[in-house]
Scaffold this active site. Structure first.
Site, short mmCIF file in Angstrom:
data_model
loop_
_atom_site.label_atom_id
_atom_site.label_comp_id
_atom_site.label_asym_id
_atom_site.label_seq_id
_atom_site.Cartn_x
_atom_site.Cartn_y
_atom_site.Cartn_z
N HIS A 38 -36.74 -65.11 -21.37
CA HIS A 38 -35.96 -63.68 -21.15
C HIS A 38 -36.57 -62.30 -20.95
O HIS A 38 -37.53 -62.20 -22.59
CB HIS A 38 -34.32 -64.46 -22.29
CG HIS A 38 -33.59 -63.03 -21.60
ND1 HIS A 38 -33.23 -62.37 -22.40
CD2 HIS A 38 -33.30 -63.07 -20.35
CE1 HIS A 38 -32.27 -61.70 -22.33
NE2 HIS A 38 -32.10 -61.83 -21.19
N GLU A 69 -37.71 -63.35 -25.14
CA GLU A 69 -37.04 -63.72 -26.53
C GLU A 69 -37.28 -65.88 -25.55
O GLU A 69 -37.07 -65.86 -24.46
CB GLU A 69 -35.90 -63.53 -26.00
CG GLU A 69 -35.23 -62.62 -26.62
CD GLU A 69 -33.67 -62.17 -26.26
OE1 GLU A 69 -32.65 -62.46 -28.30
OE2 GLU A 69 -32.68 -62.44 -25.33
N1 CAA Z 1 -44.93 -50.01 -13.94
C1 CAA Z 1 -45.68 -49.96 -15.74
N2 CAA Z 1 -44.95 -48.57 -15.66
C2 CAA Z 1 -44.10 -48.16 -15.51
C3 CAA Z 1 -43.57 -48.47 -14.62
C4 CAA Z 1 -44.20 -49.71 -13.71
N3 CAA Z 1 -43.25 -50.18 -12.23
N4 CAA Z 1 -42.52 -47.57 -13.85
C5 CAA Z 1 -42.57 -46.89 -14.93
N5 CAA Z 1 -43.24 -47.27 -16.30
C6 CAA Z 1 -43.09 -46.81 -17.78
C7 CAA Z 1 -43.40 -44.90 -16.86
O1 CAA Z 1 -45.25 -44.86 -16.32
C8 CAA Z 1 -43.37 -44.48 -18.37
O2 CAA Z 1 -44.29 -45.11 -19.22
P1 CAA Z 1 -44.74 -43.41 -19.77
O3 CAA Z 1 -43.49 -43.26 -20.78
O4 CAA Z 1 -46.14 -44.29 -20.58
O5 CAA Z 1 -45.47 -41.92 -18.99
C9 CAA Z 1 -42.17 -45.48 -19.44
O6 CAA Z 1 -42.05 -47.00 -18.14
C10 CAA Z 1 -40.72 -44.77 -18.75
O7 CAA Z 1 -40.43 -44.85 -17.38
P2 CAA Z 1 -39.89 -43.44 -16.61
O8 CAA Z 1 -40.49 -42.30 -17.37
O9 CAA Z 1 -40.51 -42.96 -14.98
O10 CAA Z 1 -38.33 -43.28 -16.80
P3 CAA Z 1 -37.55 -43.02 -18.42
O11 CAA Z 1 -38.12 -42.12 -19.29
O12 CAA Z 1 -36.99 -42.80 -17.51
O13 CAA Z 1 -37.23 -44.68 -18.83
C11 CAA Z 1 -36.18 -46.75 -18.38
C12 CAA Z 1 -36.35 -45.13 -18.10
C13 CAA Z 1 -37.39 -47.62 -18.41
C14 CAA Z 1 -35.08 -47.69 -18.03
C15 CAA Z 1 -35.85 -46.39 -19.90
O14 CAA Z 1 -34.42 -45.43 -19.66
C16 CAA Z 1 -35.02 -47.50 -20.61
O15 CAA Z 1 -36.42 -48.18 -21.41
N6 CAA Z 1 -34.35 -48.05 -21.07
C17 CAA Z 1 -34.07 -48.66 -21.63
C18 CAA Z 1 -33.61 -49.89 -21.28
C19 CAA Z 1 -33.40 -51.28 -21.64
O16 CAA Z 1 -33.29 -51.04 -23.12
N7 CAA Z 1 -33.38 -52.97 -20.67
C20 CAA Z 1 -33.06 -53.56 -21.58
C21 CAA Z 1 -31.43 -54.22 -20.87
S1 CAA Z 1 -31.33 -55.51 -21.67
C22 CAA Z 1 -31.82 -56.50 -20.35
O17 CAA Z 1 -32.24 -56.54 -19.87
C23 CAA Z 1 -31.77 -58.01 -21.05
C24 CAA Z 1 -30.41 -59.02 -20.29
O18 CAA Z 1 -30.06 -60.53 -20.53
C25 CAA Z 1 -29.09 -57.96 -20.19
#
Ligand code: CAA
Length: 297
Positions: A142, A154
């Site tokens: 996961h 996970e």
């Molecule tokens: N490849 C590599 N790195 C990438 C990328 C890509 N395609 N796209 C973005 N990044 C990197 C960026 O460069 C940045 O890294 P740095 O901080 O080192 O510069 C980082 O990722 C964050 O990206 P952004 O700056 O563009 O965007 P942000 O700061 O607004 O963050 C986000 C966006 C990553 C979505 C952040 O808001 C976040 O982590 N949110 C929480 C998401 C979360 O909780 N997800 C879990 C959901 S639950 C789930 O998925 C499971 C389920 O079963 C439901």
């Protein structure tokens, strides 16, 4: 050394595309299965967009971007998975689809040592194992959205998963994909969603009660708890249909009220307001809404 070179990803939605990208960037040969030939273009476009973002953000050199793209091919026929050594299913969270996929993978994947993983966030791994003749090789893998950014996987073994399968999967996702693993039992929600989903559902109930606006609830959790996103931004990212499916799975397993899907969530899913992927959820992502999210619910 890890022997796994040929990976199959079933599905090319948000999670499937992310998985394909992470595997391709790790140098693996990736075959992505879509539901019909007409879906290839959309899948490839999703992948290209994410690689472009990575390149733009300086996470990926241009040459590596091209090389990653070359490593990914598409098919609409699961029989092409015959030579895969590790498969990750990331199709829709629908029972009939997942059972069909696992029954087919069991017939077509020739390597008896191949790991058959599922990215399901709500479906019991044992049920996927039981439709195959190799339940010992079936395991939950996961990943989290965005797959390219979040380090966690996970690993979910069913009561029939062999320890060797878990060890192989763990070595692969850590050593080859560079992720980190927690192991969890095959219980609804695993670790993360069992904790995260009641919080997200509580936010919806709070909003429905009129206690605060969407934007203020999100602002409160971002500024007050240093969460990267507020609950509504996160629900839109995960997808309202996925949140509903996990909620139903948790409620079905534990019958505890705080897991039950709030009516607003169910109505929005019925209306096709699925979040970012559909262009509108609790916020509006349509280009006309501007670059910032506009509360839509
Ligand atoms: N490849 C590599 N790195 C990438 C990328 C890509 N395609 N796209 C973005 N990044 C990197 C960026 O460069 C940045 O890294 P740095 O901080 O080192 O510069 C980082 O990722 C964050 O990206 P952004 O700056 O563009 O965007 P942000 O700061 O607004 O963050 C986000 C966006 C990553 C979505 C952040 O808001 C976040 O982590 N949110 C929480 C998401 C979360 O909780 N997800 C879990 C959901 S639950 C789930 O998925 C499971 C389920 O079963 C439901």
């Amino acid at each position: 050394m890890n022997r796994i070179r040929r990976v199959g990803v079933v599905g090319c939605g948000v999670m499937g595309a992310g998985l394909a990208e992470v595997c391709a960037r790790a140098g693996l040969d990736v075959l992505v299965a879509v539901s019909r030939p007409g879906r290839v273009a959309a899948g490839r476009e999703r992948l290209v967009r994410s690689l472009d973002t990575a390149a733009r953000k300086g996470k990926l050199a241009e040459a590596d971007r091209e090389a990653a793209l070359r490593r990914v091919s598409f098919t609409a026929d699961l029989r092409d998975f015959a030579d895969r050594q590790f498969v990750i299913e990331a199709g829709p969270e629908r029972e009939s689809v997942k059972l069909d996929v696992f029954a087919t993978l069991d017939k077509v994947v020739e390597d008896e040592q191949a790991v058959l993983g599922s990215n399901t966030s709500s479906f019991p791994i044992i049920q996927l194992g039981r439709v195959t003749d190799r339940p010992g090789k079936v395991i939950g893998t996961h990943f989290f959205n965005p797959v390219t950014v979040l380090p966690l996987v996970e690993l979910v073994g069913s009561v029939l998963t062999e320890e060797e399968t878990a060890t192989t999967a763990e070595a692969f996702v850590t050593g080859v994909l560079g992720k980190q693993v927690v192991r969890t039992k095959d219980r609804s929600g695993f670790v993360v969603n069992a904790l995260l989903i009641p919080y997200l559902l509580s936010a919806i109930r709070m909003y429905e009660s009129g206690m605060a606006s969407l934007a203020d609830i999100d602002k409160a959790m971002k500024l007050g708890c240093a969460h990267p996103m507020g609950p509504f931004g996160l629900i839109d990212l995960i997808g309202l249909d996925i949140v509903e499916a996990i909620s139903e799975s948790l409620y079905g397993e534990y019958r505890e009220q705080h897991y039950s899907p709030p009516p607003l969530l169910a109505r929005m899913v019925s209306a096709g307001l699925l979040g970012k992927k559909s262009g509108r959820g609790f916020y509006d992502y349509a280009p006309a809404a501007g670059t910032t999210m506009k509360a839509a619910a």
